[in-house]
Write a protein that holds these residues in place. Structure first.
Motif, PDB file in Angstrom:
ATOM      1  N   VAL A 178      -0.990   2.564  -1.002  1.00 21.20           N
ATOM      2  CA  VAL A 178      -1.391   2.838   0.262  1.00 21.20           C
ATOM      3  C   VAL A 178      -2.751   2.589   0.223  1.00 21.20           C
ATOM      4  O   VAL A 178      -3.462   3.255  -0.414  1.00 21.20           O
ATOM      5  N   ASN A 179      -3.222   1.542   1.011  1.00 20.03           N
ATOM      6  CA  ASN A 179      -4.381   1.094   1.059  1.00 20.03           C
ATOM      7  C   ASN A 179      -4.945   0.783   2.531  1.00 20.03           C
ATOM      8  O   ASN A 179      -4.921  -0.398   2.994  1.00 20.03           O
ATOM      9  N   ASN A 180      -4.987   1.779   3.269  1.00 18.79           N
ATOM     10  CA  ASN A 180      -5.453   1.865   4.655  1.00 18.79           C
ATOM     11  C   ASN A 180      -4.422   1.212   5.449  1.00 18.79           C
ATOM     12  O   ASN A 180      -4.668   0.442   6.398  1.00 18.79           O
ATOM     13  N   GLU A 181      -3.066   1.075   5.174  1.00 15.60           N
ATOM     14  CA  GLU A 181      -2.015   0.480   5.670  1.00 15.60           C
ATOM     15  C   GLU A 181      -0.748   1.044   5.340  1.00 15.60           C
ATOM     16  O   GLU A 181      -0.778   1.708   4.044  1.00 15.60           O
ATOM     17  N   PRO A 182       0.399   1.168   5.897  1.00 12.74           N
ATOM     18  CA  PRO A 182       1.618   1.306   5.345  1.00 12.74           C
ATOM     19  C   PRO A 182       1.884   1.255   4.086  1.00 12.74           C
ATOM     20  O   PRO A 182       1.465   0.350   3.479  1.00 12.74           O
ATOM     21  N   ARG A 183       2.378   2.172   3.318  1.00 16.56           N
ATOM     22  CA  ARG A 183       2.695   1.979   1.896  1.00 16.56           C
ATOM     23  C   ARG A 183       3.487   0.719   1.599  1.00 16.56           C
ATOM     24  O   ARG A 183       4.380   0.224   2.334  1.00 16.56           O
ATOM     25  N   LYS A 184       3.079   0.091   0.505  1.00 18.59           N
ATOM     26  CA  LYS A 184       3.616  -1.308   0.113  1.00 18.59           C
ATOM     27  C   LYS A 184       4.282  -1.369  -1.216  1.00 18.59           C
ATOM     28  O   LYS A 184       3.642  -0.726  -2.245  1.00 18.59           O
ATOM     29  N   LYS A 185       5.194  -1.741  -1.447  1.00 18.38           N
ATOM     30  CA  LYS A 185       5.948  -1.709  -2.722  1.00 18.38           C
ATOM     31  C   LYS A 185       5.091  -2.608  -3.775  1.00 18.38           C
ATOM     32  O   LYS A 185       4.764  -3.761  -3.176  1.00 18.38           O
ATOM     33  N   ILE A 186       4.867  -2.299  -4.767  1.00 14.20           N
ATOM     34  CA  ILE A 186       4.074  -3.148  -5.867  1.00 14.20           C
ATOM     35  C   ILE A 186       4.909  -3.243  -7.112  1.00 14.20           C
ATOM     36  O   ILE A 186       4.425  -3.758  -8.170  1.00 14.20           O
ATOM     37  N   SER A 187       5.964  -2.775  -7.080  1.00 16.05           N
ATOM     38  CA  SER A 187       6.927  -2.651  -8.468  1.00 16.05           C
ATOM     39  C   SER A 187       7.280  -3.899  -8.892  1.00 16.05           C
ATOM     40  O   SER A 187       7.707  -4.768  -8.308  1.00 16.05           O
ATOM     41  N   THR A 188       7.167  -4.342 -10.401  1.00 18.67           N
ATOM     42  CA  THR A 188       7.628  -5.418 -10.850  1.00 18.67           C
ATOM     43  C   THR A 188       8.894  -5.219 -11.637  1.00 18.67           C
ATOM     44  O   THR A 188       9.625  -6.218 -12.006  1.00 18.67           O
ATOM     45  N   LYS A 189       9.238  -4.172 -11.801  1.00 18.32           N
ATOM     46  CA  LYS A 189      10.454  -3.614 -12.129  1.00 18.32           C
ATOM     47  C   LYS A 189      10.937  -2.147 -11.814  1.00 18.32           C
ATOM     48  O   LYS A 189      10.046  -1.238 -11.676  1.00 18.32           O
ATOM     49  N   THR A 190      12.229  -1.995 -11.677  1.00 13.80           N
ATOM     50  CA  THR A 190      12.809  -0.672 -11.213  1.00 13.80           C
ATOM     51  C   THR A 190      14.104  -0.503 -11.670  1.00 13.80           C
ATOM     52  O   THR A 190      14.799  -1.439 -12.345  1.00 13.80           O
ATOM     53  N   THR A 191      15.090   0.454 -11.371  1.00 10.21           N
ATOM     54  CA  THR A 191      16.380   0.559 -11.847  1.00 10.21           C
ATOM     55  C   THR A 191      17.227   0.780 -10.433  1.00 10.21           C
ATOM     56  O   THR A 191      16.575   0.619  -9.260  1.00 10.21           O
ATOM     57  N   GLU A 192      18.340   1.053 -10.726  1.00 10.31           N
ATOM     58  CA  GLU A 192      19.261   1.163  -9.359  1.00 10.31           C
ATOM     59  C   GLU A 192      19.264   2.280  -8.872  1.00 10.31           C
ATOM     60  O   GLU A 192      19.321   2.447  -7.585  1.00 10.31           O
ATOM     61  N   GLY A 193      18.468   3.165  -9.297  1.00 13.41           N
ATOM     62  CA  GLY A 193      18.152   4.387  -8.832  1.00 13.41           C
ATOM     63  C   GLY A 193      17.935   5.557  -9.782  1.00 13.41           C
ATOM     64  O   GLY A 193      18.073   5.443 -10.702  1.00 13.41           O
ATOM     65  N   THR A 194      17.146   6.803  -9.313  1.00 10.35           N
ATOM     66  CA  THR A 194      16.776   7.898 -10.099  1.00 10.35           C
ATOM     67  C   THR A 194      18.044   8.858  -9.792  1.00 10.35           C
ATOM     68  O   THR A 194      18.431   9.211  -8.755  1.00 10.35           O
TER      69      THR A 194
END
Length: 243
Positions: A149-165
């Motif tokens: 969050v950098n003075n604008e709506p949250r932005k995805k920066i993930s380079t890796k994730t899973t199908e879900g927690t």
């Protein structure tokens, strides 16, 4: 009055079982991943509100579960945010770090649905400047990702994730590892060997840590912060750049 031997045995077993069922809180190690321990809260002593600053204090309370005290974000209250970001947040006061490890026990208490989630915050500078991890039940562009969050709506920066927690009603172990020199961010969930999320971003090099959710509820315990303590800069607002 003498009691039968079998009744004595029953009492011993009952007491032993009760003792074994209590959660054990061992002193944390003084260092983790070559960083010193700079903050520890197991919520057993004092009022957490003296150590934590909540975006909405009425959403939080100290709760005792099976003899164990936890910091509970027990209700969702939609607070005003300068840009789109999580509504429910409790940030540790007076703990500003650069490179750090945030280690926490957490329990989702929300209903089961695709965006069931809890959040961990780091590099928090103010309500419009922070990183956070959204541990969501089902992954999409707005769930189960690392965000800035950098003075604008949250932005995805993930380079890796899973199908879900995979949330249930049990307690889980989560960890965020942040290196400001490389910009590397790693997120671990239960398995502390293989990260479930990664990112690289050098925008924020200092900040506070926090716990909470976007719009769900949960309990938190045994919060550990290892890191390099830093002073808040005189001109704290960073340039609006991501890299």
């Amino acid at each position: 009055m003498c009691l039968p031997l079998r009744f004595h045995f029953f009492l011993v077993c009952l007491v032993s079982t009760a003792i074994e069922s209590l959660p054990a809180k061992e002193p944390p190690p003084s260092r983790l991943l070559n960083l010193p321990l700079v903050f520890h809260d197991d919520f057993e002593i004092g009022d957490p509100a003296s150590r934590w600053e909540a975006s909405e204090p009425k959403a939080w309370k100290l709760t005792e579960l099976d003899g164990n005290k936890v910091w509970s974000q027990y209700q969702h209250i939609e607070t005003r945010t300068p840009v789109r970001s999580p509504f429910n947040r409790s940030v540790a006061k007076d703990v500003i770090v650069g490179s750090c490890v945030l280690d926490v026990q957490l329990q989702s208490t929300a209903r089961d649905y695709p965006h069931r989630s809890l959040c961990l915050f780091f590099g928090y500078q103010d309500p419009g400047h922070m990183y956070y991890v959204h541990l969501g039940q089902k992954t999409d562009d707005h769930a189960n990702q690392i965000f800035i969050v950098n003075n604008e709506p949250r932005k995805k920066i993930s380079t890796k994730t899973t199908e879900g927690t995979k949330w249930d009603n049990e307690w889980h172990h989560a960890r965020v590892v942040r290196d400001v020199d490389s910009g590397k961010i790693e997120v671990y969930f239960d398995n502390m060997t293989e990260p479930v999320m990664t990112a690289v971003d050098r925008t924020f090099t200092w900040g506070q840590i926090g716990i909470g959710s976007f719009d769900d509820t949960g309990n938190f315990d045994n919060v550990l912060v290892y890191g390099a303590k830093v002073e808040k800069p005189a001109d704290p607002i960073p340039p609006k750049t991501n890299n």
